[in-house]
Motif scaffolding. Structure first.
Motif, PDB file in Angstrom:
ATOM      1  N   ALA A 107       1.849 -13.995 -12.981  1.00 19.84           N
ATOM      2  CA  ALA A 107       0.654 -13.423 -12.348  1.00 19.84           C
ATOM      3  C   ALA A 107      -0.611 -14.213 -12.687  1.00 19.84           C
ATOM      4  O   ALA A 107      -1.700 -13.881 -12.207  1.00 19.84           O
ATOM      5  CB  ALA A 107       0.489 -11.965 -12.778  1.00 19.84           C
ATOM      6  N   ASN A 108      -0.468 -15.236 -13.514  1.00 20.32           N
ATOM      7  CA  ASN A 108      -1.584 -16.116 -13.872  1.00 20.32           C
ATOM      8  C   ASN A 108      -2.718 -15.364 -14.574  1.00 20.32           C
ATOM      9  O   ASN A 108      -3.900 -15.606 -14.310  1.00 20.32           O
ATOM     10  CB  ASN A 108      -2.108 -16.847 -12.628  1.00 20.32           C
ATOM     11  CG  ASN A 108      -2.892 -18.098 -12.986  1.00 20.32           C
ATOM     12  OD1 ASN A 108      -2.631 -18.724 -14.010  1.00 20.32           O
ATOM     13  ND2 ASN A 108      -3.870 -18.445 -12.151  1.00 20.32           N
ATOM     14  N   THR A 163       2.141  -5.916 -16.696  1.00 23.20           N
ATOM     15  CA  THR A 163       1.445  -6.894 -15.855  1.00 23.20           C
ATOM     16  C   THR A 163       0.278  -6.260 -15.106  1.00 23.20           C
ATOM     17  O   THR A 163      -0.835  -6.804 -15.084  1.00 23.20           O
ATOM     18  CB  THR A 163       2.423  -7.558 -14.863  1.00 23.20           C
ATOM     19  OG1 THR A 163       3.408  -8.286 -15.612  1.00 23.20           O
ATOM     20  CG2 THR A 163       1.699  -8.515 -13.932  1.00 23.20           C
ATOM     21  N   ALA A 164       0.502  -5.106 -14.489  1.00 21.58           N
ATOM     22  CA  ALA A 164      -0.587  -4.436 -13.758  1.00 21.58           C
ATOM     23  C   ALA A 164      -1.707  -4.024 -14.707  1.00 21.58           C
ATOM     24  O   ALA A 164      -2.895  -4.188 -14.404  1.00 21.58           O
ATOM     25  CB  ALA A 164      -0.048  -3.210 -13.018  1.00 21.58           C
ATOM     26  N   GLY A 165      -1.333  -3.512 -15.881  1.00 20.63           N
ATOM     27  CA  GLY A 165      -2.344  -3.115 -16.863  1.00 20.63           C
ATOM     28  C   GLY A 165      -3.107  -4.312 -17.395  1.00 20.63           C
ATOM     29  O   GLY A 165      -4.329  -4.240 -17.614  1.00 20.63           O
ATOM     30  N   LEU A 166      -2.404  -5.427 -17.598  1.00 20.45           N
ATOM     31  CA  LEU A 166      -3.064  -6.638 -18.082  1.00 20.45           C
ATOM     32  C   LEU A 166      -4.044  -7.174 -17.045  1.00 20.45           C
ATOM     33  O   LEU A 166      -5.127  -7.671 -17.387  1.00 20.45           O
ATOM     34  CB  LEU A 166      -2.015  -7.695 -18.426  1.00 20.45           C
ATOM     35  CG  LEU A 166      -2.525  -8.997 -19.039  1.00 20.45           C
ATOM     36  CD1 LEU A 166      -3.354  -8.725 -20.296  1.00 20.45           C
ATOM     37  CD2 LEU A 166      -1.360  -9.927 -19.368  1.00 20.45           C
ATOM     38  N   ILE A 176      -1.966 -12.748 -24.546  1.00 29.03           N
ATOM     39  CA  ILE A 176      -0.942 -13.573 -25.182  1.00 29.03           C
ATOM     40  C   ILE A 176       0.421 -13.091 -24.699  1.00 29.03           C
ATOM     41  O   ILE A 176       0.703 -11.896 -24.732  1.00 29.03           O
ATOM     42  CB  ILE A 176      -1.011 -13.450 -26.718  1.00 29.03           C
ATOM     43  CG1 ILE A 176      -2.405 -13.830 -27.234  1.00 29.03           C
ATOM     44  CG2 ILE A 176       0.073 -14.301 -27.385  1.00 29.03           C
ATOM     45  CD1 ILE A 176      -2.668 -13.393 -28.671  1.00 29.03           C
ATOM     46  N   ALA A 177       1.260 -14.008 -24.259  1.00 30.26           N
ATOM     47  CA  ALA A 177       2.621 -13.660 -23.843  1.00 30.26           C
ATOM     48  C   ALA A 177       3.610 -14.443 -24.695  1.00 30.26           C
ATOM     49  O   ALA A 177       3.391 -15.625 -25.005  1.00 30.26           O
ATOM     50  CB  ALA A 177       2.842 -13.970 -22.367  1.00 30.26           C
ATOM     51  N   GLU A 178       4.700 -13.781 -25.070  1.00 30.46           N
ATOM     52  CA  GLU A 178       5.740 -14.461 -25.832  1.00 30.46           C
ATOM     53  C   GLU A 178       6.438 -15.491 -24.951  1.00 30.46           C
ATOM     54  O   GLU A 178       6.725 -15.245 -23.781  1.00 30.46           O
ATOM     55  CB  GLU A 178       6.761 -13.452 -26.360  1.00 30.46           C
ATOM     56  CG  GLU A 178       7.829 -14.085 -27.235  1.00 30.46           C
ATOM     57  CD  GLU A 178       8.832 -13.098 -27.798  1.00 30.46           C
ATOM     58  OE1 GLU A 178       9.757 -13.547 -28.495  1.00 30.46           O
ATOM     59  OE2 GLU A 178       8.702 -11.874 -27.535  1.00 30.46           O
ATOM     60  N   SER A 179       6.727 -16.642 -25.512  1.00 32.02           N
ATOM     61  CA  SER A 179       7.348 -17.718 -24.753  1.00 32.02           C
ATOM     62  C   SER A 179       8.831 -17.467 -24.532  1.00 32.02           C
ATOM     63  O   SER A 179       9.474 -16.719 -25.267  1.00 32.02           O
ATOM     64  CB  SER A 179       7.154 -19.059 -25.465  1.00 32.02           C
ATOM     65  OG  SER A 179       7.816 -19.051 -26.714  1.00 32.02           O
ATOM     66  N   MET A 181       9.371  -9.210 -19.112  1.00 32.17           N
ATOM     67  CA  MET A 181       7.974  -8.757 -19.175  1.00 32.17           C
ATOM     68  C   MET A 181       6.989  -9.906 -19.391  1.00 32.17           C
ATOM     69  O   MET A 181       5.986 -10.006 -18.676  1.00 32.17           O
ATOM     70  CB  MET A 181       7.814  -7.660 -20.226  1.00 32.17           C
ATOM     71  CG  MET A 181       8.339  -6.315 -19.757  1.00 32.17           C
ATOM     72  SD  MET A 181       8.495  -5.052 -21.057  1.00 32.17           S
ATOM     73  CE  MET A 181       6.896  -5.074 -21.835  1.00 32.17           C
ATOM     74  N   PRO A 182       7.232 -10.794 -20.361  1.00 31.32           N
ATOM     75  CA  PRO A 182       6.298 -11.922 -20.498  1.00 31.32           C
ATOM     76  C   PRO A 182       6.282 -12.816 -19.252  1.00 31.32           C
ATOM     77  O   PRO A 182       5.226 -13.273 -18.822  1.00 31.32           O
ATOM     78  CB  PRO A 182       6.840 -12.684 -21.716  1.00 31.32           C
ATOM     79  CG  PRO A 182       7.675 -11.707 -22.457  1.00 31.32           C
ATOM     80  CD  PRO A 182       8.247 -10.801 -21.419  1.00 31.32           C
TER      81      PRO A 182
END
Length: 365
Positions: free
Chosen positions: A340-341, A306-309, A321-324, A333-334
């Motif tokens: 975090a929007n 999340t921080a890296g994204l 892209i995050a897995e549902s 994690m997703p």
């Protein structure tokens, strides 16, 4: 707090006793039975209906891999494998992940580990984590198809004979970065086997896994995929159509070397308990201002990535892209990235490769 009912499966009476004692120390865990081989385990699962099974790989009568395949076919439930650190043990462990095991713990010193106490806390933690796995997803994925998918065929055709002019966006340099943890080996197989051989981007991957197992994972995925999959090596130039998996116990970063991108593999301190860390990889990719970045976060506990994204999104030119939840074995994690929007697409596992390829091909979504 729900009690987690566990079945312990190991051919060694000593190991059954030690594992049972360790798990029973935790107030949330109750060992409701033990089994001495895979055949015995299947019978016990039918009668006892445990929440989680710990399963030794090497056993007589029916070994752990054969038992696991039958468990996932007949009674899908969370399984934590116990394996050795030998080359064969690593290969069998990766197979177990592909067959549906949630996670694994390595025995410190072989089949009968007198020093199993070294991994006691890890074993307890992974059993608790396994109990939270998405059973609906496990049942749906009980049989993974490894044949060529319609998606792969369609993109192969597009690659050979484009159906429309290549856009200016498609000509921009691309890089794909993927982060995953618990349940990840199976998710990676689903995604990577759908990609066309000549995908116009390198793929860099962090899968939380200890040293000695990522090479077997890469070899297994390479044997199933059109693209080349390998364990990343320090200083190697990244090539389009190749996926690079961070070596267990090492961070993977991407750096420039003239006009090329190279892999950097190092052992700086773990980030939030992880090495390799998804955050570390994503943050290094965020420095590539002239690349379009496609970032993917899949199944796993916690919030690594999340921080890296967030840094990737701040750097611009990034699609996330995050897995549902419906397909993630563990939605931690997703979920953290979505909360975090900073995610553009929440996508079921079977559609992730398709979504990635639309951005790599410059078609948007």
């Amino acid at each position: 707090m729900k009690t987690i009912h566990v079945l312990v499966v190991d051919d060694s009476a000593f190991m059954r006793k030690v594992i049972t004692d360790f798990l029973s120390e935790h107030p949330q865990i109750k060992v409701i039975g033990t089994a001495r081989n895979g055949k015995d385990a299947l019978e016990k699962i039918s009668s006892l209906r445990p929440d989680v099974v710990t399963l030794d790989v090497e056993m007589p009568v029916m070994n752990g891999l054969e038992a696991l395949k039958q468990i996932m076919h007949e009674h899908p439930l969370p399984v934590v494998m116990l394996s050795s650190t030998t080359k064969e043990g690593a290969e069998n462990t990766i197979l177990a992940m592909q067959y549906g095991a949630i996670d694994f713990v390595t025995k410190p010193s072989g089949t009968i580990s007198l020093d199993l106490h070294k991994v006691k806390e890890e074993l307890i933690h992974k059993v608790i984590l396994a109990s939270r796995a998405n059973l609906r997803t496990m049942e749906k994925q009980a049989r993974i198809e490894t044949t060529t998918s319609p998606l792969l065929q369609s993109y192969s055709k597009i690659e050979l004979k484009p159906s429309r002019p290549i856009s200016s966006t498609a000509r921009q340099k691309k890089i794909v970065c993927i982060g995953t943890s618990t349940g990840g080996p199976r998710a990676l197989q689903q995604v990577l086997t759908q990609l066309p051989k000549h995908i116009a981007a390198p793929i860099v991957i962090v899968q939380h896994m200890p040293k000695g197992f990522t090479k077997s994972l890469a070899q297994r995925l390479d044997s199933l995929s059109r693209i080349h999959v390998k364990e990343a090596e320090d200083g190697e130039v990244l090539q389009n159509g190749t996926a690079y998996i961070a070596p267990g116990g090492f961070h993977l970063l991407v750096a420039r070397s003239g006009e090329a991108l190279v892999a950097r593999v190092e052992q700086s301190l773990p980030r939030n308990g992880h090495r390799p860390s998804v955050d570390v990889l994503f943050e290094s990719v965020s420095d590539l201002s002239d690349y379009e970045k496609i970032a993917v976060i899949m199944t796993g506990m916690g919030s690594d990535g999340t921080a890296g994204l967030r840094k990737l999104k701040e750097s611009g030119n990034t699609k996330a892209i995050a897995e549902s939840e419906e397909t993630a074995v563990v939605f931690g994690m997703p979920k953290a990235a979505i909360a975090a929007n900073i995610v553009d697409h929440v996508t079921p596992l079977e559609k992730i490769a398709e979504t990635m390829m639309k951005y790599v091909d410059g078609q948007g979504v």
